[in-house]
Design an enzyme around this catalytic site. Structure first.
Site, PDB file in Angstrom:
ATOM      1  N   GLU A 168       1.962   1.580  -3.601  1.00 44.93           N
ATOM      2  CA  GLU A 168       1.081   2.282  -4.337  1.00 44.93           C
ATOM      3  C   GLU A 168       0.905   3.703  -4.172  1.00 44.93           C
ATOM      4  OE1 GLU A 168      -3.426   3.551  -3.633  1.00 44.93           O
ATOM      5  OE2 GLU A 168      -3.035   1.284  -3.135  1.00 44.93           O
ATOM      6  N   HIS A 169       1.185   4.308  -3.094  1.00 42.81           N
ATOM      7  CA  HIS A 169       1.039   5.859  -2.958  1.00 42.81           C
ATOM      8  C   HIS A 169       2.387   6.392  -3.645  1.00 42.81           C
ATOM      9  CE1 HIS A 169      -1.910   6.779   0.389  1.00 42.81           C
ATOM     10  NE2 HIS A 169      -2.146   5.500   0.205  1.00 42.81           N
ATOM     11  N   HIS A 195       0.880  -1.179  -0.057  1.00 45.17           N
ATOM     12  CA  HIS A 195       0.017  -0.018  -0.106  1.00 45.17           C
ATOM     13  C   HIS A 195       0.924   1.355  -0.077  1.00 45.17           C
ATOM     14  CE1 HIS A 195      -2.559   2.963   2.273  1.00 45.17           C
ATOM     15  NE2 HIS A 195      -3.342   2.803   1.370  1.00 45.17           N
ATOM     16  N   GLU A 227      -4.253   8.096   6.927  1.00 47.16           N
ATOM     17  CA  GLU A 227      -5.086   7.359   6.267  1.00 47.16           C
ATOM     18  C   GLU A 227      -5.351   6.127   7.394  1.00 47.16           C
ATOM     19  OE1 GLU A 227      -6.039   4.453   2.492  1.00 47.16           O
ATOM     20  OE2 GLU A 227      -4.080   5.836   2.342  1.00 47.16           O
TER      21      GLU A 227
END
Length: 436
Positions: free
Chosen positions: A71-72, A68, A148
């Site tokens: 991905e950012h 994740h 997040e």
């Protein structure tokens, strides 16, 4: 001279007059990169998705959250484009682009006008193959991801489903860990480990480029070669990675877990071990799940909300992965209704396990599945997702008519058998809510 790769047509659909309405084609480049397209007659848009065969279940404990995090970071800049350049490129043509990370894959996607598809291919190809993973970007994005995680920790639905998975598969199991990571794991990740993770997993043979819309397959392949060929990324030769398989069934741990949060409601997931992804009974389970808790006419909605007024929201779900799966019921209710909710849900599950569902419920469930499938494939984005998952996860693209036939072929006996098997398994319970 670069080898051309192999191309074949997977499906051609024609209307009543013989005109082609849809054509699916697949090219495998020598590097192992797969390009799968669906030409949609009458469409004016196109959607591209770059699917990578890596997700949170591929992480060790010290890399928890790396998929994740990465991905950012791939949006933060390449050798040719800054983060702003990436955003401007698609914003100025009215495109939509984003990404998501799952337990078994990561996807970067963009939806544009058909004439802007070459630009979308180029931007995503640049991002995926040539990201800088700059130290400053790692530190800046670390704070965004921690934000997040905190946001998800304030969402009772996210908290209870993560808790349910952790109980089912174990806190130390890759399947049981949350996709985003924890505050501790994200804080501990450094640039070097993320960059090594990137280089190890983001390889041509582990990727699928899926595109749907108004397109020409040969042109898409040419654009992919150019966009993904930067810095000799496509130079090697390899066979594509096949669908993910596990050598043995992954153990599921029954039991209950509860955590306190300052929420107004109690959120509950009650479930048990389900079916693994390749199980042939998945169509029967899908019909059962829809009839049980898939809509306002479902048994759980009618019993829990309409008749008893115990909760505003109640639904059932299935999750299927390589080697394991879960089924469950998710409910949010007032704290003083918790015991009644659990009693009611357990009673309905036991009834279904003992007697199955009715012919009328099966018919409604099939209708819902058929309608959801067909209506969900009306746009290029939905078609792209279907292509990408079929190629990367299933390695088998069932035609829509074939899927509809499989749904229609489900019998009451098949549903009763799978209900008796699944709903008689030991219980897993996760509860999140205010302190008593």
């Amino acid at each position: 001279m670069q080898k051309s790769g192999t191309t074949r047509t997977l499906a051609t659909v024609r209307d009543g007059e013989g005109a082609i309405t849809s054509r699916v084609r697949r090219t495998v480049l020598p590097s192992g990169l797969r390009v799968v397209t669906e030409q949609m007659a009458g469409a004016r848009s196109a959607t591209i998705g770059v699917w990578v065969d890596v997700g949170s279940r591929d992480e060790t404990a010290s890399l928890h959250g790396a998929s994740h995090f990465l991905e950012h970071l791939l949006f933060k800049g390449t050798h040719e484009r800054s983060a702003l350049d990436i955003s401007v490129a698609l914003d100025e043509v009215g495109g939509e682009f984003n990404a998501f990370t799952a337990k078994e894959y990561t996807c970067f996607h963009a939806r544009v006008l058909d004439e802007d598809l070459p630009l979308a291919v180029d931007v995503l190809g640049d991002m995926v193959t040539s990201s800088l993973i700059a130290a400053d970007d790692v530190e800046a994005e670390r704070e965004v991801i921690l934000d997040e995680i905190a946001m998800h920790d304030d969402d009772p639905d996210d908290v209870v489903h993560n808790l349910f998975a952790e109980q089912a598969w174990g806190a130390t199991s890759p399947l049981g860990r949350s996709i985003a990571g924890t505050e501790e794991s994200i804080t501990a990740l450094d640039r070097g480990r993320i960059q090594r993770f990137y280089r190890r997993h983001y390889q041509p043979h582990r990727m699928v480029v899926a595109v749907a819309g108004n397109l020409d397959h040969a042109a898409v392949v040419r654009h992919v070669r150019k966009a993904f060929g930067r810095r000799d990324w496509l130079a090697g030769e390899s066979e594509p990675t096949g669908p993910r398989h596990v050598s043995k069934k992954i153990r599921v741990h029954p039991g209950s877990v509860e955590t306190t949060r300052p929420f107004e409601q109690v959120n509950v997931v009650l479930g048990m071990e389900g079916l693994a992804r390749g199980d042939e009974r998945r169509f029967a389970l899908g019909a059962l799940n829809t009839a049980l808790g898939g809509g306002t006419s479902s048994r759980l909605f009618q019993e829990v909300r309409e008749r008893r007024g115990l909760a505003y929201s109640v639904y059932s779900f299935t999750s299927q992965h390589a080697g394991s799966g879960l089924v469950g019921v998710s409910v949010g209710c007032l704290p003083n209704r918790l015991d009644d909710v659990l009693d009611t849900v357990r009673l309905e599950l036991s009834r279904v396990a003992a007697h199955g569902i009715t012919e009328e419920e099966l018919s409604r469930g099939k209708g819902q599945l058929r309608g959801g499938l067909v209506l969900g494939l009306e746009d290029s984005a939905s078609r792209m997702i279907r292509l990408g998952k079929a190629e990367l996860v299933h390695d088998d693209l069932l035609q829509i008519d074939d899927v509809l036939d499989r749904i229609e072929a489900v019998t009451l006996d098949e549903v009763r058998d799978v209900a008796a098997d699944v709903f008689s398994r030991p219980e897993i319970l996760a509860v999140v809510g205010p302190s008593s």
